[in-house]
Design a protein around this motif. Structure first.
Motif, PDB file in Angstrom:
ATOM      1  N   GLY A 407      23.983  -3.703 -27.366  1.00 30.84           N
ATOM      2  CA  GLY A 407      25.362  -3.265 -27.193  1.00 30.84           C
ATOM      3  C   GLY A 407      25.850  -3.473 -25.775  1.00 30.84           C
ATOM      4  O   GLY A 407      25.159  -3.998 -24.895  1.00 30.84           O
ATOM      5  N   THR A 408      27.079  -3.030 -25.550  1.00 32.30           N
ATOM      6  CA  THR A 408      27.720  -3.176 -24.252  1.00 32.30           C
ATOM      7  C   THR A 408      27.190  -2.128 -23.289  1.00 32.30           C
ATOM      8  O   THR A 408      27.011  -0.956 -23.654  1.00 32.30           O
ATOM      9  CB  THR A 408      29.245  -3.022 -24.396  1.00 32.30           C
ATOM     10  N   LEU A 409      26.974  -2.528 -22.049  1.00 35.61           N
ATOM     11  CA  LEU A 409      26.428  -1.629 -21.050  1.00 35.61           C
ATOM     12  C   LEU A 409      27.511  -1.196 -20.063  1.00 35.61           C
ATOM     13  O   LEU A 409      28.396  -1.968 -19.712  1.00 35.61           O
ATOM     14  CB  LEU A 409      25.293  -2.315 -20.294  1.00 35.61           C
ATOM     15  N   SER A 410      27.416   0.057 -19.637  1.00 37.13           N
ATOM     16  CA  SER A 410      28.252   0.557 -18.547  1.00 37.13           C
ATOM     17  C   SER A 410      27.343   1.079 -17.449  1.00 37.13           C
ATOM     18  O   SER A 410      26.194   1.450 -17.702  1.00 37.13           O
ATOM     19  CB  SER A 410      29.187   1.665 -19.028  1.00 37.13           C
ATOM     20  N   ALA A 411      27.841   1.110 -16.223  1.00 35.60           N
ATOM     21  CA  ALA A 411      26.985   1.520 -15.103  1.00 35.60           C
ATOM     22  C   ALA A 411      27.799   2.247 -14.051  1.00 35.60           C
ATOM     23  O   ALA A 411      28.987   1.976 -13.845  1.00 35.60           O
ATOM     24  CB  ALA A 411      26.295   0.301 -14.491  1.00 35.60           C
ATOM     25  N   LYS A 412      27.122   3.195 -13.389  1.00 35.64           N
ATOM     26  CA  LYS A 412      27.710   3.919 -12.262  1.00 35.64           C
ATOM     27  C   LYS A 412      26.675   4.030 -11.155  1.00 35.64           C
ATOM     28  O   LYS A 412      25.463   4.102 -11.411  1.00 35.64           O
ATOM     29  CB  LYS A 412      28.168   5.322 -12.685  1.00 35.64           C
ATOM     30  N   TYR A 424      30.224   1.128 -11.057  1.00 36.70           N
ATOM     31  CA  TYR A 424      29.558  -0.081 -10.585  1.00 36.70           C
ATOM     32  C   TYR A 424      30.562  -1.225 -10.585  1.00 36.70           C
ATOM     33  O   TYR A 424      31.254  -1.465 -11.573  1.00 36.70           O
ATOM     34  CB  TYR A 424      28.383  -0.403 -11.507  1.00 36.70           C
ATOM     35  N   THR A 425      30.653  -1.934  -9.462  1.00 34.61           N
ATOM     36  CA  THR A 425      31.659  -2.997  -9.335  1.00 34.61           C
ATOM     37  C   THR A 425      31.045  -4.355  -9.017  1.00 34.61           C
ATOM     38  O   THR A 425      31.762  -5.277  -8.636  1.00 34.61           O
ATOM     39  CB  THR A 425      32.689  -2.635  -8.246  1.00 34.61           C
ATOM     40  N   GLY A 426      29.732  -4.488  -9.176  1.00 35.36           N
ATOM     41  CA  GLY A 426      29.096  -5.761  -8.900  1.00 35.36           C
ATOM     42  C   GLY A 426      29.292  -6.737 -10.043  1.00 35.36           C
ATOM     43  O   GLY A 426      30.142  -6.553 -10.926  1.00 35.36           O
ATOM     44  N   PRO A 439      25.317  -0.533  -3.026  1.00 38.49           N
ATOM     45  CA  PRO A 439      26.499  -0.567  -2.160  1.00 38.49           C
ATOM     46  C   PRO A 439      26.187  -0.722  -0.678  1.00 38.49           C
ATOM     47  O   PRO A 439      27.016  -1.223   0.077  1.00 38.49           O
ATOM     48  CB  PRO A 439      27.173   0.787  -2.435  1.00 38.49           C
ATOM     49  N   SER A 440      25.023  -0.248  -0.229  1.00 36.83           N
ATOM     50  CA  SER A 440      24.651  -0.396   1.184  1.00 36.83           C
ATOM     51  C   SER A 440      23.135  -0.497   1.265  1.00 36.83           C
ATOM     52  O   SER A 440      22.423  -0.179   0.315  1.00 36.83           O
ATOM     53  CB  SER A 440      25.158   0.787   2.022  1.00 36.83           C
ATOM     54  N   ASP A 446      19.900   5.255   0.245  1.00 40.28           N
ATOM     55  CA  ASP A 446      19.288   5.270  -1.079  1.00 40.28           C
ATOM     56  C   ASP A 446      20.358   5.511  -2.140  1.00 40.28           C
ATOM     57  O   ASP A 446      21.341   6.232  -1.919  1.00 40.28           O
ATOM     58  CB  ASP A 446      18.168   6.309  -1.180  1.00 40.28           C
ATOM     59  N   TRP A 447      20.145   4.888  -3.304  1.00 41.03           N
ATOM     60  CA  TRP A 447      21.115   4.927  -4.396  1.00 41.03           C
ATOM     61  C   TRP A 447      20.396   4.995  -5.742  1.00 41.03           C
ATOM     62  O   TRP A 447      19.268   4.537  -5.870  1.00 41.03           O
ATOM     63  CB  TRP A 447      22.002   3.675  -4.378  1.00 41.03           C
ATOM     64  N   VAL A 448      21.089   5.562  -6.715  1.00 40.80           N
ATOM     65  CA  VAL A 448      20.628   5.521  -8.101  1.00 40.80           C
ATOM     66  C   VAL A 448      21.677   4.783  -8.929  1.00 40.80           C
ATOM     67  O   VAL A 448      22.866   5.109  -8.868  1.00 40.80           O
ATOM     68  CB  VAL A 448      20.433   6.938  -8.674  1.00 40.80           C
ATOM     69  N   LEU A 449      21.225   3.798  -9.695  1.00 42.56           N
ATOM     70  CA  LEU A 449      22.081   3.133 -10.659  1.00 42.56           C
ATOM     71  C   LEU A 449      21.808   3.738 -12.031  1.00 42.56           C
ATOM     72  O   LEU A 449      20.666   3.743 -12.497  1.00 42.56           O
ATOM     73  CB  LEU A 449      21.825   1.639 -10.685  1.00 42.56           C
ATOM     74  N   VAL A 450      22.855   4.236 -12.664  1.00 45.45           N
ATOM     75  CA  VAL A 450      22.758   4.831 -13.999  1.00 45.45           C
ATOM     76  C   VAL A 450      23.407   3.881 -14.975  1.00 45.45           C
ATOM     77  O   VAL A 450      24.612   3.623 -14.888  1.00 45.45           O
ATOM     78  CB  VAL A 450      23.440   6.213 -14.058  1.00 45.45           C
ATOM     79  N   VAL A 451      22.619   3.345 -15.889  1.00 46.80           N
ATOM     80  CA  VAL A 451      23.093   2.371 -16.870  1.00 46.80           C
ATOM     81  C   VAL A 451      22.944   2.980 -18.259  1.00 46.80           C
ATOM     82  O   VAL A 451      21.913   3.586 -18.575  1.00 46.80           O
ATOM     83  CB  VAL A 451      22.289   1.062 -16.789  1.00 46.80           C
ATOM     84  N   LYS A 452      23.985   2.838 -19.086  1.00 47.80           N
ATOM     85  CA  LYS A 452      23.879   3.402 -20.433  1.00 47.80           C
ATOM     86  C   LYS A 452      24.750   2.617 -21.406  1.00 47.80           C
ATOM     87  O   LYS A 452      25.646   1.874 -21.012  1.00 47.80           O
ATOM     88  CB  LYS A 452      24.279   4.873 -20.423  1.00 47.80           C
ATOM     89  N   ASN A 453      24.467   2.814 -22.698  1.00 47.53           N
ATOM     90  CA  ASN A 453      25.331   2.331 -23.746  1.00 47.53           C
ATOM     91  C   ASN A 453      26.495   3.306 -23.872  1.00 47.53           C
ATOM     92  O   ASN A 453      26.279   4.500 -24.075  1.00 47.53           O
ATOM     93  CB  ASN A 453      24.584   2.253 -25.075  1.00 47.53           C
ATOM     94  N   PRO A 454      27.711   2.834 -23.751  1.00 46.13           N
ATOM     95  CA  PRO A 454      28.846   3.778 -23.766  1.00 46.13           C
ATOM     96  C   PRO A 454      28.998   4.447 -25.127  1.00 46.13           C
ATOM     97  O   PRO A 454      28.459   3.999 -26.103  1.00 46.13           O
ATOM     98  CB  PRO A 454      30.031   2.879 -23.428  1.00 46.13           C
TER      99      PRO A 454
END
Length: 454
Positions: A407-412, A424-426, A439-440, A446-454
């Protein structure tokens, strides 16, 4: 006079902590990986180390401490009944020692009534007390232990029964044996701890089962599981990953995670805030928040059932009229508001924002070759592939395998410093291997990328 003024100031403060209702002791989840509340909802262990809480506070100070930690999101406090810092010979703030006599044991009810009061105060603030019956130097000393050594197979069992019975009805208790001492090879040390656990369990009530673990010293590959993993009394494993900043702590959590039988595991003493790095402030300086965040996120993403925080001044309840242990930088009541004390709740909130009890670590999602250094990117997801989280300790770009998602993925992006999320804007993330650039970049980014199926 200084302590009187300090107590008065604490008493004068008015706080309004969140009143999390505690219906009973925490329990092990059905999959044996995590903790849950009596009603089955997930419980993320977020603890503070206040080893000297019963020994070096007045009731007004303890109230101030517990209300502050509750407001900061903590739900567990680790504290010692027979305290580390000469807890048998130096009285508590009210002039009471825990024993009237050591041969035989004769308890001082006034001392234990104060412990009772603080356990009750914690419950009022929605906090569980991870109670160490004793610091380990009461069983055997090492270079900084002052003893005296009062426990053998018989006295450990007797004390276990006594303290187990006293707190058998408490709804906000967790037992922690040990106390920064590892059983010595070729001795009866492990058996003595087993006997203390036996005494506690004999007084356990079927309708109020209280979990038990063991707090070890650092520099062991497996913490409590080294000696006690197969013991029936050990409900979950605990590590002390120690006070050096650059260790692959996730490997220690992974060791326990892979053991059979399956039991929860966590880091019960990591690098403390404002602690001399490796006990060497002159050459290595003091700990900083980004090192502490990295250790905590690594541990939890590797499968830990929660995380303990600590502050070097707070564990010892340091004040200017007390002898400092290893160079605390300021009094404990000021140190309560250090950066990581306010940031660590973001980790708990993040983990509980997604399906929790089905969460697993996944070391196969990062496709690039990685060293065990501060740049190590770590991933966790749920078993059904509804979400994935990736922790980037220094913002290093890596390739991630998203091919198992459907399915389609979304990320923050999630900021561990503030708890703020943004889109997420990459380059678009598709169901394939993608290069992810935070982002930096750099130490402290440090960063966390959260990816999920909407």
């Amino acid at each position: 006079m200084a302590r009187f003024i300090l107590s008065f100031l604490f008493f004068a403060f008015v706080f309004y902590p969140s009143q999390a209702q505690i219906e009973g002791p925490i329990r092990i989840s059905e999959n044996q990986r995590f903790f849950q509340n009596k009603d089955g909802t997930p419980f993320f262990w977020l603890a503070d180390t206040a080893w000297e809480l019963f020994h070096r506070t007045t009731k007004e100070e303890a109230k101030y401490y517990l209300e502050t930690r509750a407001n900061q999101g903590f739900n567990v406090v680790q504290a010692v009944a027979l305290a580390e810092l000469d807890g048998l010979n130096t009285p508590n703030s009210y002039g009471n020692k825990p024993f009237l006599s050591l041969e035989p044991f004769l308890m001082n009810e006034s001392y234990w009534e104060y412990v009772d009061d603080i356990v009750d105060l914690a419950k009022e603030n929605g906090i569980h007390i991870a109670l160490l019956p004793t610091w380990g130097d009461k069983l055997y000393k090492n270079s900084w232990g002052v003893g005296p050594e009062i426990f053998n197979e018989n006295t450990a069992y007797e004390f276990g029964k006594w303290i187990g019975k006293r707190y058998a009805d408490r709804k906000n208790l967790i037992w922690v044996l040990g106390g920064d001492r590892n059983p010595r090879e070729g001795t009866k040390d492990a058996h003595i701890w087993n006997r203390m656990a036996e005494g506690i369990l004999e007084e356990q009530k079927n309708d109020n089962p209280i979990l038990i673990t063991f707090h070890p010293q650092p520099n062991t590959p497996a913490g409590s599981s080294t000696w006690f993993h197969s013991e029936n009394w050990l409900d979950f494993n605990m590590h002390q990953t120690g006070h050096c900043p650059n260790q692959a702590t996730y490997r220690m959590i992974t060791h326990d995670y892979d053991l059979k039988p399956v039991k929860p595991t966590l880091d019960g003493e990591p690098l403390y805030e404002e602690h001399p790095n490796c006990f060497n402030a002159k050459e290595l300086g003091y700990s900083n928040p980004d090192d502490i965040r990295r250790i905590m996120y690594w541990n939890v993403f590797a499968g830990a059932a929660g995380q303990t925080y600590g502050c070097h001044a707070v564990w010892q309840m340091y004040t200017l009229d007390r002898s400092p242990i290893n160079g605390p930088l300021k009094p404990w009541h000021i140190s309560l508001d250090l950066p990581m004390a306010n940031q660590v709740k973001h980790l708990k909130n993040l983990m509980l924002s997604m399906p929790y009890l089905s969460r697993i670590p996944d070391f196969n999602l990062v496709m690039d070759e990685q060293e065990d250094d501060e740049h190590f990117v770590i991933a966790t997801r749920d078993q059904d592939w509804t979400y994935m989280m990736l922790y980037f300790p220094t913002g290093k770009a890596v390739s991630i395998d998203f091919s198992s998602f459907s399915g389609t993925l979304s990320a923050k992006w999630f900021d561990p410093r503030t708890g703020v999320s943004f889109d997420y804007t990459g380059a678009p993330i598709s169901n394939e291997i993608s290069l992810i650039e935070p982002p930096s970049r750099g130490k402290g980014n440090d960063w966390v990328l959260v990816v999920k199926n909407p």
